[in-house]
Design a protein around this motif. Sequence first.
Motif, PDB file in Angstrom:
ATOM      1  N   MET A 150      50.464   9.350  50.922  1.00 30.86           N
ATOM      2  CA  MET A 150      49.826   9.201  49.639  1.00 30.86           C
ATOM      3  C   MET A 150      50.150   7.809  49.085  1.00 30.86           C
ATOM      4  SD  MET A 150      50.183  11.417  46.110  1.00 30.86           S
ATOM      5  CE  MET A 150      51.242  12.520  46.926  1.00 30.86           C
ATOM      6  N   LYS A 151      49.136   7.169  48.547  1.00 33.70           N
ATOM      7  CA  LYS A 151      49.288   5.826  48.006  1.00 33.70           C
ATOM      8  C   LYS A 151      49.189   5.879  46.484  1.00 33.70           C
ATOM      9  CE  LYS A 151      47.187   1.258  48.335  1.00 33.70           C
ATOM     10  NZ  LYS A 151      46.094   0.466  48.880  1.00 33.70           N
ATOM     11  N   GLU A 152      50.056   5.163  45.795  1.00 35.69           N
ATOM     12  CA  GLU A 152      49.994   5.087  44.337  1.00 35.69           C
ATOM     13  C   GLU A 152      49.085   3.936  43.923  1.00 35.69           C
ATOM     14  OE1 GLU A 152      53.814   4.742  42.457  1.00 35.69           O
ATOM     15  OE2 GLU A 152      54.133   6.903  42.557  1.00 35.69           O
ATOM     16  N   ILE A 153      48.239   4.209  42.927  1.00 37.78           N
ATOM     17  CA  ILE A 153      47.372   3.180  42.366  1.00 37.78           C
ATOM     18  C   ILE A 153      47.794   2.983  40.917  1.00 37.78           C
ATOM     19  CG2 ILE A 153      45.004   2.539  41.786  1.00 37.78           C
ATOM     20  CD1 ILE A 153      45.446   2.724  44.799  1.00 37.78           C
ATOM     21  N   LEU A 154      48.232   1.763  40.594  1.00 37.59           N
ATOM     22  CA  LEU A 154      48.710   1.467  39.245  1.00 37.59           C
ATOM     23  C   LEU A 154      47.552   1.176  38.305  1.00 37.59           C
ATOM     24  CD1 LEU A 154      51.738  -0.888  39.954  1.00 37.59           C
ATOM     25  CD2 LEU A 154      51.817   1.485  39.232  1.00 37.59           C
ATOM     26  N   ILE A 155      47.619   1.773  37.113  1.00 42.15           N
ATOM     27  CA  ILE A 155      46.645   1.454  36.069  1.00 42.15           C
ATOM     28  C   ILE A 155      47.403   0.836  34.900  1.00 42.15           C
ATOM     29  CG2 ILE A 155      45.014   3.226  36.813  1.00 42.15           C
ATOM     30  CD1 ILE A 155      45.918   4.920  34.394  1.00 42.15           C
ATOM     31  N   HIS A 156      46.699   0.034  34.125  1.00 38.85           N
ATOM     32  CA  HIS A 156      47.335  -0.702  33.030  1.00 38.85           C
ATOM     33  C   HIS A 156      46.873  -0.202  31.667  1.00 38.85           C
ATOM     34  CE1 HIS A 156      48.844  -3.451  36.060  1.00 38.85           C
ATOM     35  NE2 HIS A 156      47.618  -3.500  36.561  1.00 38.85           N
ATOM     36  N   SER A 157      46.286   0.995  31.637  1.00 36.71           N
ATOM     37  CA  SER A 157      45.815   1.576  30.384  1.00 36.71           C
ATOM     38  C   SER A 157      46.174   3.064  30.373  1.00 36.71           C
ATOM     39  CB  SER A 157      44.304   1.392  30.250  1.00 36.71           C
ATOM     40  OG  SER A 157      43.640   1.970  31.355  1.00 36.71           O
ATOM     41  N   GLU A 158      45.794   3.741  29.312  1.00 38.13           N
ATOM     42  CA  GLU A 158      46.128   5.163  29.176  1.00 38.13           C
ATOM     43  C   GLU A 158      45.439   6.006  30.250  1.00 38.13           C
ATOM     44  OE1 GLU A 158      45.570   8.799  25.932  1.00 38.13           O
ATOM     45  OE2 GLU A 158      45.007   6.761  25.379  1.00 38.13           O
ATOM     46  N   PHE A 159      44.197   5.641  30.581  1.00 39.64           N
ATOM     47  CA  PHE A 159      43.433   6.372  31.593  1.00 39.64           C
ATOM     48  C   PHE A 159      42.489   5.418  32.297  1.00 39.64           C
ATOM     49  CE2 PHE A 159      40.847   6.593  27.757  1.00 39.64           C
ATOM     50  CZ  PHE A 159      39.583   6.261  28.229  1.00 39.64           C
ATOM     51  N   ILE A 160      41.882   5.912  33.385  1.00 35.99           N
ATOM     52  CA  ILE A 160      40.856   5.160  34.109  1.00 35.99           C
ATOM     53  C   ILE A 160      39.766   6.151  34.496  1.00 35.99           C
ATOM     54  CG2 ILE A 160      42.013   5.444  36.349  1.00 35.99           C
ATOM     55  CD1 ILE A 160      40.985   2.614  37.087  1.00 35.99           C
ATOM     56  N   LYS A 161      38.520   5.709  34.460  1.00 31.22           N
ATOM     57  CA  LYS A 161      37.413   6.582  34.866  1.00 31.22           C
ATOM     58  C   LYS A 161      37.376   6.663  36.391  1.00 31.22           C
ATOM     59  CE  LYS A 161      34.591   6.004  30.795  1.00 31.22           C
ATOM     60  NZ  LYS A 161      33.288   5.609  30.261  1.00 31.22           N
ATOM     61  N   LEU A 162      36.940   7.799  36.878  1.00 28.69           N
ATOM     62  CA  LEU A 162      36.970   8.064  38.322  1.00 28.69           C
ATOM     63  C   LEU A 162      36.202   7.029  39.128  1.00 28.69           C
ATOM     64  CD1 LEU A 162      37.822   9.811  40.676  1.00 28.69           C
ATOM     65  CD2 LEU A 162      35.945  11.379  40.134  1.00 28.69           C
TER      66      LEU A 162
ATOM     67  N   TYR B 288      44.487  10.323  34.496  1.00 26.97           N
ATOM     68  CA  TYR B 288      45.711   9.930  33.813  1.00 26.97           C
ATOM     69  C   TYR B 288      46.843   9.835  34.824  1.00 26.97           C
ATOM     70  CZ  TYR B 288      43.101  11.118  29.609  1.00 26.97           C
ATOM     71  OH  TYR B 288      42.150  11.159  28.614  1.00 26.97           O
ATOM     72  N   PRO B 289      47.915   9.108  34.486  1.00 23.87           N
ATOM     73  CA  PRO B 289      49.058   9.032  35.405  1.00 23.87           C
ATOM     74  C   PRO B 289      49.518  10.426  35.831  1.00 23.87           C
ATOM     75  CG  PRO B 289      49.324   7.441  33.656  1.00 23.87           C
ATOM     76  CD  PRO B 289      48.123   8.280  33.299  1.00 23.87           C
ATOM     77  N   GLY B 290      49.733  10.582  37.132  1.00 20.97           N
ATOM     78  CA  GLY B 290      50.141  11.865  37.692  1.00 20.97           C
ATOM     79  C   GLY B 290      49.014  12.609  38.380  1.00 20.97           C
ATOM     80  N   ASP B 291      47.754  12.249  38.067  1.00 21.52           N
ATOM     81  CA  ASP B 291      46.620  12.910  38.713  1.00 21.52           C
ATOM     82  C   ASP B 291      46.571  12.527  40.194  1.00 21.52           C
ATOM     83  OD1 ASP B 291      45.699  14.253  36.474  1.00 21.52           O
ATOM     84  OD2 ASP B 291      44.203  12.729  35.954  1.00 21.52           O
ATOM     85  N   LEU B 292      46.153  13.490  41.022  1.00 24.02           N
ATOM     86  CA  LEU B 292      45.980  13.260  42.453  1.00 24.02           C
ATOM     87  C   LEU B 292      44.497  13.205  42.785  1.00 24.02           C
ATOM     88  CD1 LEU B 292      48.614  15.718  43.948  1.00 24.02           C
ATOM     89  CD2 LEU B 292      48.803  13.247  43.721  1.00 24.02           C
TER      90      LEU B 292
ATOM     91  N   PHE C 225      45.471   9.659  46.863  1.00 19.64           N
ATOM     92  CA  PHE C 225      46.033   8.688  45.942  1.00 19.64           C
ATOM     93  C   PHE C 225      46.609   9.380  44.717  1.00 19.64           C
ATOM     94  CE2 PHE C 225      42.399   7.018  48.179  1.00 19.64           C
ATOM     95  CZ  PHE C 225      42.875   5.831  48.725  1.00 19.64           C
ATOM     96  N   GLN C 226      47.630   8.760  44.132  1.00 17.44           N
ATOM     97  CA  GLN C 226      48.174   9.255  42.874  1.00 17.44           C
ATOM     98  C   GLN C 226      48.020   8.149  41.839  1.00 17.44           C
ATOM     99  OE1 GLN C 226      52.324  10.423  42.750  1.00 17.44           O
ATOM    100  NE2 GLN C 226      51.881  11.758  41.022  1.00 17.44           N
ATOM    101  N   VAL C 227      47.534   8.536  40.658  1.00 20.57           N
ATOM    102  CA  VAL C 227      47.414   7.591  39.553  1.00 20.57           C
ATOM    103  C   VAL C 227      48.813   7.362  38.983  1.00 20.57           C
ATOM    104  CG1 VAL C 227      46.318   7.129  37.336  1.00 20.57           C
ATOM    105  CG2 VAL C 227      45.122   8.534  39.040  1.00 20.57           C
ATOM    106  N   ALA C 228      49.181   6.103  38.817  1.00 23.48           N
ATOM    107  CA  ALA C 228      50.497   5.763  38.292  1.00 23.48           C
ATOM    108  C   ALA C 228      50.363   4.736  37.174  1.00 23.48           C
ATOM    109  CB  ALA C 228      51.384   5.205  39.407  1.00 23.48           C
ATOM    110  N   ALA C 229      51.244   4.842  36.194  1.00 22.41           N
ATOM    111  CA  ALA C 229      51.236   3.896  35.076  1.00 22.41           C
ATOM    112  C   ALA C 229      52.157   2.724  35.366  1.00 22.41           C
ATOM    113  CB  ALA C 229      51.655   4.589  33.789  1.00 22.41           C
ATOM    114  N   LYS C 230      51.812   1.579  34.845  1.00 22.32           N
ATOM    115  CA  LYS C 230      52.645   0.395  35.034  1.00 22.32           C
ATOM    116  C   LYS C 230      53.851   0.473  34.126  1.00 22.32           C
ATOM    117  CE  LYS C 230      52.639  -4.552  35.056  1.00 22.32           C
ATOM    118  NZ  LYS C 230      51.919  -5.766  34.865  1.00 22.32           N
TER     119      LYS C 230
END
Length: 71
Positions: free
Chosen positions: A1-13, A53-57, A66-71
């Motif tokens: 599983m790869k983590e993808i970092l986002i720089h905001s509260e959420f990201i659209k799919l 949101y961070p934590g979503d798979l 992939f797992q959504v991760a927060a910076k």
Amino acid sequence: MKEILIHSEFIKLDQFLKLADCVPTGGMAKALLQDGAVKVNQELEERRGRKLYPGDLVEVEGCGTFQVAAK
């Protein structure tokens, strides 16, 4: 599983799929979703605008998990 970092509260799919290098364009993201090739938290997802949101798979057929991760 790869983590993808986002720089905001959420990201659209659809944006997430581009960020994860699963598709190059939003149109291709739409086609991938319509084909039933994407699961979010183990549930089939067809909405491009689904907020992640961070934590979503996210599982993408032929691309990986992939797992959504927060910076």
